[in-house]
Each structure stands twice: as C-alpha cells, then as structure tokens.
Design a protein around this motif. Structure first.
Motif, PDB file in Angstrom:
ATOM      1  N   ASN A 177       3.114   9.521  -6.425  1.00 45.29           N
ATOM      2  CA  ASN A 177       3.527  10.866  -6.046  1.00 45.29           C
ATOM      3  C   ASN A 177       4.757  11.247  -6.868  1.00 45.29           C
ATOM      4  O   ASN A 177       5.825  10.668  -6.699  1.00 45.29           O
ATOM      5  N   THR A 232       2.672   4.619  15.996  1.00 43.31           N
ATOM      6  CA  THR A 232       1.875   3.677  15.212  1.00 43.31           C
ATOM      7  C   THR A 232       2.703   2.438  14.867  1.00 43.31           C
ATOM      8  O   THR A 232       3.821   2.557  14.367  1.00 43.31           O
ATOM      9  N   GLU A 240       1.076  10.676   4.357  1.00 45.30           N
ATOM     10  CA  GLU A 240       0.803  11.937   3.674  1.00 45.30           C
ATOM     11  C   GLU A 240       0.941  13.121   4.629  1.00 45.30           C
ATOM     12  O   GLU A 240       1.488  14.170   4.267  1.00 45.30           O
ATOM     13  N   LYS A 241       0.480  12.948   5.871  1.00 47.98           N
ATOM     14  CA  LYS A 241       0.602  14.017   6.869  1.00 47.98           C
ATOM     15  C   LYS A 241       2.065  14.278   7.213  1.00 47.98           C
ATOM     16  O   LYS A 241       2.495  15.429   7.344  1.00 47.98           O
ATOM     17  N   PHE A 264       1.309   4.009  -3.072  1.00 48.56           N
ATOM     18  CA  PHE A 264       1.052   5.424  -2.795  1.00 48.56           C
ATOM     19  C   PHE A 264       2.230   6.279  -3.252  1.00 48.56           C
ATOM     20  O   PHE A 264       2.052   7.311  -3.922  1.00 48.56           O
ATOM     21  N   LYS A 271       3.666  16.159   4.456  1.00 48.36           N
ATOM     22  CA  LYS A 271       3.215  17.560   4.486  1.00 48.36           C
ATOM     23  C   LYS A 271       3.983  18.335   5.547  1.00 48.36           C
ATOM     24  O   LYS A 271       4.417  19.476   5.307  1.00 48.36           O
ATOM     25  N   THR A 299      -0.755   3.987   7.837  1.00 44.74           N
ATOM     26  CA  THR A 299      -1.599   4.220   6.669  1.00 44.74           C
ATOM     27  C   THR A 299      -1.001   5.252   5.726  1.00 44.74           C
ATOM     28  O   THR A 299      -0.103   6.029   6.103  1.00 44.74           O
ATOM     29  N   THR A 300      -1.529   5.282   4.532  1.00 48.68           N
ATOM     30  CA  THR A 300      -1.094   6.302   3.573  1.00 48.68           C
ATOM     31  C   THR A 300      -1.490   7.693   4.050  1.00 48.68           C
ATOM     32  O   THR A 300      -0.803   8.672   3.747  1.00 48.68           O
ATOM     33  N   ASN A 301      -2.583   7.792   4.810  1.00 50.20           N
ATOM     34  CA  ASN A 301      -2.991   9.094   5.350  1.00 50.20           C
ATOM     35  C   ASN A 301      -1.944   9.630   6.328  1.00 50.20           C
ATOM     36  O   ASN A 301      -1.627  10.827   6.322  1.00 50.20           O
ATOM     37  N   GLU A 302      -1.410   8.733   7.177  1.00 58.23           N
ATOM     38  CA  GLU A 302      -0.382   9.174   8.125  1.00 58.23           C
ATOM     39  C   GLU A 302       0.897   9.545   7.385  1.00 58.23           C
ATOM     40  O   GLU A 302       1.557  10.538   7.723  1.00 58.23           O
ATOM     41  N   GLU A 360       0.828  -1.210   0.000  1.00 58.00           N
ATOM     42  CA  GLU A 360       0.000   0.000   0.000  1.00 58.00           C
ATOM     43  C   GLU A 360       0.863   1.262   0.000  1.00 58.00           C
ATOM     44  O   GLU A 360       0.607   2.206  -0.752  1.00 58.00           O
TER      45      GLU A 360
END
Length: 225
Positions: A46, A197, A208-209, A42, A212, A203-206, A38
C-alpha cells in the motif's frame, strides 16, 4: 481524504485464542507471528502506508510466567531469522524500538543484524516494539537530553524518542479498550480503532476496512476544521 501513513497495532489475543481452542498458549503466539507477516506484506504493498509499528513485547510482559517469556524470546529470534529474506524481497526496512539491552546477547545481535541488512530498504518501515513501554521511552529520552544547556523543546524530546514519527491510526485487537503504555507521545492525535477480533484471527480484509473508515474521519488536531 486522510492517509494512514503510520499505523500502529496492539496485537492482543494470542493466548486467549489458543485457550479457546483448547491449545497451548504457545500455539497462539506461533499463529500470531504468521499474521504479522501477512499484515506486514499487505502494508508494504500500500503506497500510502509508510510505517507499521507492532507492539510485540512490552516492559510489563516480563511479569508473565517464566516459561512463556522464554518461549516468546525464542519465537522472536526464530521470526527475525526467517523473515530477513522476506523483508529484503518486499523492500521492507526493519527496526526495533524499546530497550533491547534486557534481551540475551544472542537475541540483541539478531535484532541488530536484521536492522543492518535491511537498512538500505526504502519501502515500508516495520517497527517491532520490543521491551517497550511509552513511559520508559520518554524517561530514556529525557535522560538523553537532560544535560543540554538550553530549555528542552518539544522538537528535542521528540527527536530523542525511539519512535520519532507521529501515529495516524492505532488499532487494538482482542476486545480491550486501552493503549497499555504504547506510543503515548506519538499517539497524541492518533485515531483509535478497537476490534473484538483476536490477533490470530485478524485479517487483511479487516485491516483494509479499518483503513477505509479512517480515511473518512475529519481530523481537526485541536482546531475547528
């Protein structure tokens, strides 16, 4: 704004994740392998990310129980066999860093086969650190160039390393705050992010954060600006 061109991840917490859920450690490693896919997919989407290096098996991991090590070897072969099509589909070039000579002939051949069949891919480079330790990497690099007649330079040593690209961002999951002998040369000016974690929950959300937050850091590389 910074770009995380080379991201490296210490994927820690598979065994603890399984134990917390009353499962066998092997199940944590299986779920962890799915997270690798995953996160890799991701990153491949990018355009700013050129390389993803994942700490899969260290030179110190041989100290783990024999049955767990044997399982990890089988899981690695299974992962590579199953991922080849996915690498090609997403234009991902696979490479291994570390001293794979300690692995079985069969596993070595699988690693080389996947490297060869993805060599033409020009998208993301996914590197798995296998039987890898930064100190061992540096020693092997020195041995490669020790007979040169001229003085050894930084460029010569860097070119002799398994991983020849500086790291922008290192992430460690699982709550510990150390590099554990991972990419010590390449991480000289990397930004370090640590998360509690466990890897199977990453996760990809973490990610991504974290990326950022990384883009907002002022990177001075020893200078004032």
């Amino acid at each position: 704004m910074n770009k995380a061109r080379h991201i490296a991840i210490i994927m820690d917490g598979n065994g603890r994740w399984a134990e917390l859920k009353g499962k066998k450690r092997a199940e944590g490693h299986e779920v962890g392998a799915k997270i690798v896919r995953e996160i890799t997919e991701f990153c491949s989407k990018n355009d700013d990310i050129e390389s993803l290096t994942l700490y899969a098996f260290s030179t110190e991991n041989w100290k783990r129980p024999r049955l767990e090590v044997e399982y990890l070897m089988k899981l690695l072969k299974k992962y590579l066999d199953s991922e080849l099509e996915n690498y090609l589909q997403h234009n991902i070039r696979f490479e291994a860093i570390g001293d794979i000579r300690a692995f079985s002939k069969s596993l070595q051949q699988t690693i080389k086969n996947v490297q060869e069949k993805t060599a033409h891919c020009d998208g993301l480079v996914q590197s798995l650190a296998l039987n890898y330790g930064a100190q061992d990497e540096i020693i092997r690099a020195v041995n490669r160039i020790k007979n040169y007649e001229n003085d050894i330079t930084e460029a010569m040593l860097k070119n002799a390393l398994d991983c020849k690209h500086d790291v922008d961002l290192i992430i460690r999951t699982g709550g510990d705050h150390r590099l554990s002998n991972f990419l010590l040369w390449q991480a000289a000016y990397a930004e370090l992010f640590f998360t509690d974690t466990l890897w199977p929950d990453f996760t990809t959300n973490e990610l991504e954060k974290i990326i950022k937050d990384f883009t907002k850091i002022e990177r001075r590389f020893g200078g004032l600006k």
